[in-house]
Write an enzyme that holds these catalytic residues in place. Structure first.
Site, PDB file in Angstrom:
ATOM      1  N   SER A  49       0.763  -1.122  -0.014  1.00 46.15           N
ATOM      2  CA  SER A  49       0.131  -0.092   0.077  1.00 46.15           C
ATOM      3  C   SER A  49       0.867   1.272  -0.065  1.00 46.15           C
ATOM      4  CB  SER A  49      -0.905   0.090   1.328  1.00 46.15           C
ATOM      5  OG  SER A  49       0.002   0.127   2.197  1.00 46.15           O
ATOM      6  N   ASP A  84      -0.684  -1.751  -4.201  1.00 46.40           N
ATOM      7  CA  ASP A  84      -1.905  -1.891  -3.626  1.00 46.40           C
ATOM      8  C   ASP A  84      -2.704  -0.804  -3.620  1.00 46.40           C
ATOM      9  OD1 ASP A  84      -4.116  -3.336  -2.926  1.00 46.40           O
ATOM     10  OD2 ASP A  84      -3.695  -3.551  -0.777  1.00 46.40           O
ATOM     11  N   HIS A  85      -3.818  -0.350  -4.334  1.00 45.22           N
ATOM     12  CA  HIS A  85      -4.631   0.843  -4.240  1.00 45.22           C
ATOM     13  C   HIS A  85      -3.754   2.171  -4.679  1.00 45.22           C
ATOM     14  CE1 HIS A  85      -8.253  -1.144  -2.870  1.00 45.22           C
ATOM     15  NE2 HIS A  85      -7.609  -1.831  -2.184  1.00 45.22           N
ATOM     16  N   ASP A 106      -6.279   2.871  -8.168  1.00 44.21           N
ATOM     17  CA  ASP A 106      -7.435   2.895  -7.559  1.00 44.21           C
ATOM     18  C   ASP A 106      -8.171   4.283  -7.690  1.00 44.21           C
ATOM     19  OD1 ASP A 106      -9.794   2.688  -6.161  1.00 44.21           O
ATOM     20  OD2 ASP A 106      -8.892   2.057  -4.378  1.00 44.21           O
ATOM     21  N   GLY A 180     -10.773  -5.019   6.113  1.00 45.40           N
ATOM     22  CA  GLY A 180     -10.901  -5.275   7.516  1.00 45.40           C
ATOM     23  C   GLY A 180     -11.803  -6.325   7.828  1.00 45.40           C
ATOM     24  N   HIS A 207     -11.049  -8.187  -3.165  1.00 44.26           N
ATOM     25  CA  HIS A 207     -10.390  -7.670  -2.010  1.00 44.26           C
ATOM     26  C   HIS A 207     -11.181  -7.958  -0.819  1.00 44.26           C
ATOM     27  CE1 HIS A 207      -7.661  -4.480  -4.069  1.00 44.26           C
ATOM     28  NE2 HIS A 207      -8.067  -4.986  -4.834  1.00 44.26           N
ATOM     29  N   GLY A 208     -10.468  -7.419   0.409  1.00 38.09           N
ATOM     30  CA  GLY A 208     -11.048  -7.939   1.699  1.00 38.09           C
ATOM     31  C   GLY A 208     -11.157  -9.306   1.800  1.00 38.09           C
ATOM     32  N   GLY A 209     -10.127 -10.068   1.608  1.00 32.50           N
ATOM     33  CA  GLY A 209     -10.239 -11.580   1.811  1.00 32.50           C
ATOM     34  C   GLY A 209     -10.032 -11.830   3.187  1.00 32.50           C
TER      35      GLY A 209
HETATM   36  P1  13P Z   1      -8.401  -7.446   4.115  1.00 30.72           P
HETATM   37  O1  13P Z   1      -7.453  -6.306   5.027  1.00 30.72           O
HETATM   38  O2  13P Z   1      -9.676  -7.367   4.517  1.00 30.72           O
HETATM   39  O3  13P Z   1      -7.586  -8.673   4.128  1.00 30.72           O
HETATM   40  O4  13P Z   1      -8.151  -6.777   2.622  1.00 30.72           O
HETATM   41  C1  13P Z   1      -6.796  -6.557   1.944  1.00 30.72           C
HETATM   42  C2  13P Z   1      -7.173  -5.992   0.541  1.00 30.72           C
HETATM   43  O5  13P Z   1      -8.216  -6.083   0.080  1.00 30.72           O
HETATM   44  C3  13P Z   1      -5.791  -5.158   0.262  1.00 30.72           C
HETATM   45  O6  13P Z   1      -6.018  -4.714  -1.012  1.00 30.72           O
END
Ligand code: 13P
Length: 281
Positions: A49, A84-85, A106, A180, A207-209
């Site tokens: 990031s 990332d982003h 992004d 998160g 995203h958001g795994g």
């Molecule tokens: P999490 O922090 O929810 O695992 O998401 C990570 C993410 O999507 C990074 O781009």
């Protein structure tokens, strides 16, 4: 080998598995991820990031660190070093010039037209240099890099319009996942995910795994997801182990012992993630 994500994600799309995108924060995390993925012989995407890049000193420092570790540890798997982003074209260019092999631009906070304009400029710069590009449609909310935002889901039309007008290499459509920890059960729109996958030739990204139950991860992969981003979960697993170690070893002050006390927990979780995603070389 430091590579862009094109071949690893096209293989994943064809083979119906996902490649893990794991966020890095420092040298130790990078080392643990590289060691474990090399041991398991699976490709990996190191996500950085903007905040993490700044924390580690900058994009040049990150590239030097990753290349040095890969050489010293004899890493033979394909590794993609990915922003990332990336929030601006300038940030993506800086990372590409430093040697990143992949970027996510992004621009999802803008209207679609502006998202397309910014994304296309990044694609033009990146593709001339063999760098892969991921973009986002709709908006994936939650908390990322200490910034909190609300989600807007993607539509097939918007995904197609963005893809056709930019030539991106992968797409992250917002379909209910958040960054998160989830409050309650994640509500993913698998139907739209499958339709987007049928209509787009490029790999899709989730995203958001963190916190998505295993059965939903598997369903997402069966609906065409080829790259799954995990950040919070590794932070949580690592910090729990370190906290326990510090509680039990109040006299320790060597930072190598303190940081390293999270290594086993992190590596175990990476092995579970790779098994769940079905990742292959
Ligand atoms: P999490 O922090 O929810 O695992 O998401 C990570 C993410 O999507 C990074 O781009």
């Amino acid at each position: 080998m430091l590579v862009n994500f094109n071949e690893m994600l096209m293989n994943a799309k064809k083979g119906k598995y996902a490649v893990p995108h794991l966020n890095i924060n420092n040298l130790e995390w990078t080392k643990y991820i590289l060691e474990k993925c090399n041991e398991l012989q699976v490709p990996v995407i190191l996500g950085v990031s903007e905040g993490a890049a700044k924390y580690m000193g900058g994009y040049d420092a990150v590239v030097g660190m990753v290349k040095g570790l890969m050489k010293d540890l004899n890493v033979t798997i394909p590794v993609c070093l990915h922003v990332d982003h990336g929030s601006t074209k300038e940030a993506c260019i800086k990372a590409i010039d430093a040697g990143f092999t992949s970027v996510m631009i992004d621009a999802s906070r803008h209207e679609l037209e502006e998202n397309i304009r910014i994304t296309k400029e990044v694609v033009d710069y990146a593709h001339e240099r063999g760098v892969s590009v991921e973009a986002e449609v709709g908006h994936i909310g939650g908390t990322e890099d200490n910034i909190t935002s609300t989600s807007t889901n993607a539509t097939l039309d918007d995904c197609l319009t963005l893809y056709k007008n930019t030539g991106i290499d992968s797409l992250a459509p917002a379909l209910g996942s958040v960054h998160g920890f989830y409050k309650g059960e994640p509500n993913l729109d698998f139907e739209t995910m499958a339709v987007i996958n049928e209509n787009l030739p490029i790999p899709l990204v989730l995203h958001g795994g963190t916190g998505i139950p295993d059965d939903k991860i598997k369903k997402a992969i069966s609906c065409g997801i080829s790259k799954i981003n995990i950040n919070t979960e590794l932070q949580s697993v690592w910090s729990k182990a370190v906290r326990k170690f510090l509680d039990e070893n109040k006299e320790v002050y060597d930072p190598r012992k303190i940081i390293g006390s999270g290594e086993a927990a992190m590596k175990n979780r990476i092995a579970e993630i790779v098994t769940l995603f079905g990742t292959k070389l």
